[in-house]
Design a protein around this motif. Structure first.
Motif, PDB file in Angstrom:
ATOM      1  N   ILE A  54       0.840  -1.199   0.000  1.00  9.05           N
ATOM      2  CA  ILE A  54       0.000   0.000   0.000  1.00  9.05           C
ATOM      3  C   ILE A  54       0.878   1.253   0.000  1.00  9.05           C
ATOM      4  O   ILE A  54       0.637   2.201  -0.743  1.00  9.05           O
ATOM      5  CB  ILE A  54      -0.962  -0.008   1.203  1.00  9.05           C
ATOM      6  CG1 ILE A  54      -1.983  -1.130   1.043  1.00  9.05           C
ATOM      7  CG2 ILE A  54      -1.656   1.332   1.359  1.00  9.05           C
ATOM      8  CD1 ILE A  54      -2.862  -1.331   2.248  1.00  9.05           C
ATOM      9  N   PHE A  55       1.926   1.250   0.814  1.00  5.33           N
ATOM     10  CA  PHE A  55       2.837   2.398   0.849  1.00  5.33           C
ATOM     11  C   PHE A  55       3.573   2.566  -0.468  1.00  5.33           C
ATOM     12  O   PHE A  55       3.801   3.697  -0.921  1.00  5.33           O
ATOM     13  CB  PHE A  55       3.832   2.257   1.998  1.00  5.33           C
ATOM     14  CG  PHE A  55       3.197   2.372   3.343  1.00  5.33           C
ATOM     15  CD1 PHE A  55       2.521   3.530   3.719  1.00  5.33           C
ATOM     16  CD2 PHE A  55       3.252   1.329   4.250  1.00  5.33           C
ATOM     17  CE1 PHE A  55       1.929   3.647   4.964  1.00  5.33           C
ATOM     18  CE2 PHE A  55       2.668   1.435   5.499  1.00  5.33           C
ATOM     19  CZ  PHE A  55       2.002   2.599   5.850  1.00  5.33           C
ATOM     20  N   GLU A  83       2.194  11.855 -10.020  1.00 10.26           N
ATOM     21  CA  GLU A  83       1.389  13.085 -10.030  1.00 10.26           C
ATOM     22  C   GLU A  83       2.291  14.316  -9.947  1.00 10.26           C
ATOM     23  O   GLU A  83       2.051  15.311 -10.615  1.00 10.26           O
ATOM     24  CB  GLU A  83       0.399  13.074  -8.875  1.00 10.26           C
ATOM     25  CG  GLU A  83      -0.490  14.280  -8.826  1.00 10.26           C
ATOM     26  CD  GLU A  83      -1.425  14.368 -10.013  1.00 10.26           C
ATOM     27  OE1 GLU A  83      -1.818  15.500 -10.350  1.00 10.26           O
ATOM     28  OE2 GLU A  83      -1.761  13.334 -10.598  1.00 10.26           O
ATOM     29  N   VAL A  93       2.454   1.703  -3.464  1.00  5.84           N
ATOM     30  CA  VAL A  93       1.497   2.226  -4.447  1.00  5.84           C
ATOM     31  C   VAL A  93       1.256   3.716  -4.230  1.00  5.84           C
ATOM     32  O   VAL A  93       1.222   4.497  -5.187  1.00  5.84           O
ATOM     33  CB  VAL A  93       0.172   1.435  -4.370  1.00  5.84           C
ATOM     34  CG1 VAL A  93      -0.925   2.123  -5.153  1.00  5.84           C
ATOM     35  CG2 VAL A  93       0.384   0.019  -4.870  1.00  5.84           C
ATOM     36  N   ILE A  94       1.119   4.135  -2.983  1.00  6.82           N
ATOM     37  CA  ILE A  94       0.904   5.559  -2.695  1.00  6.82           C
ATOM     38  C   ILE A  94       2.121   6.378  -3.106  1.00  6.82           C
ATOM     39  O   ILE A  94       1.997   7.445  -3.708  1.00  6.82           O
ATOM     40  CB  ILE A  94       0.568   5.760  -1.208  1.00  6.82           C
ATOM     41  CG1 ILE A  94      -0.812   5.167  -0.908  1.00  6.82           C
ATOM     42  CG2 ILE A  94       0.607   7.235  -0.827  1.00  6.82           C
ATOM     43  CD1 ILE A  94      -1.153   5.126   0.562  1.00  6.82           C
ATOM     44  N   ALA A  95       3.323   5.879  -2.810  1.00 10.25           N
ATOM     45  CA  ALA A  95       4.546   6.613  -3.166  1.00 10.25           C
ATOM     46  C   ALA A  95       4.698   6.730  -4.678  1.00 10.25           C
ATOM     47  O   ALA A  95       5.047   7.799  -5.191  1.00 10.25           O
ATOM     48  CB  ALA A  95       5.761   5.919  -2.566  1.00 10.25           C
ATOM     49  N   CYS A  96       4.422   5.662  -5.410  1.00 10.06           N
ATOM     50  CA  CYS A  96       4.538   5.722  -6.869  1.00 10.06           C
ATOM     51  C   CYS A  96       3.499   6.663  -7.467  1.00 10.06           C
ATOM     52  O   CYS A  96       3.795   7.401  -8.404  1.00 10.06           O
ATOM     53  CB  CYS A  96       4.378   4.325  -7.466  1.00 10.06           C
ATOM     54  SG  CYS A  96       5.747   3.235  -7.103  1.00 10.06           S
ATOM     55  N   GLY A  97       2.298   6.645  -6.927  1.00  6.97           N
ATOM     56  CA  GLY A  97       1.255   7.532  -7.434  1.00  6.97           C
ATOM     57  C   GLY A  97       1.565   8.987  -7.178  1.00  6.97           C
ATOM     58  O   GLY A  97       1.348   9.844  -8.045  1.00  6.97           O
ATOM     59  N   SER A  98       2.074   9.293  -6.000  1.00  4.86           N
ATOM     60  CA  SER A  98       2.388  10.691  -5.705  1.00  4.86           C
ATOM     61  C   SER A  98       3.571  11.178  -6.532  1.00  4.86           C
ATOM     62  O   SER A  98       3.600  12.336  -6.956  1.00  4.86           O
ATOM     63  CB  SER A  98       2.663  10.871  -4.213  1.00  4.86           C
ATOM     64  OG  SER A  98       3.787  10.118  -3.819  1.00  4.86           O
ATOM     65  N   THR A  99       4.536  10.311  -6.789  1.00  2.00           N
ATOM     66  CA  THR A  99       5.670  10.688  -7.634  1.00  2.00           C
ATOM     67  C   THR A  99       5.201  10.955  -9.059  1.00  2.00           C
ATOM     68  O   THR A  99       5.620  11.923  -9.687  1.00  2.00           O
ATOM     69  CB  THR A  99       6.739   9.585  -7.628  1.00  2.00           C
ATOM     70  OG1 THR A  99       7.144   9.351  -6.289  1.00  2.00           O
ATOM     71  CG2 THR A  99       7.936   9.964  -8.465  1.00  2.00           C
TER      72      THR A  99
END
Length: 58
Positions: free
Chosen positions: A32-33, A43, A35-41
């Motif tokens: 989960i962490f 964006e 996926v969140i890190a890749c998505g924020s990068t």
């Protein structure tokens, strides 16, 4: 060329088709962490390098 070369070589797959995550027995929290890190990068790069971001023309 890489995809065309894989077909005649036909390498053996070493990972099972189903893993322990299918049954809910695996720990999903670290993923989960990730996926969140890749998505924020992604964006961040989309916002910074888009045409709508103001840039200085020096």
């Amino acid at each position: 060329m890489l995809a065309a070369g894989v077909i005649p070589i036909h390498p053996a797959l070493q990972m099972p088709a189903l893993t322990k995550f299918v049954n809910g027995d695996g720990r999903i929290l670290p993923f989960i962490f990730i996926v969140i890190a890749c998505g924020s990068t992604s964006e961040f790069h989309a916002v910074i390098y888009s045409e709508t971001t103001p840039k200085n023309d020096f």
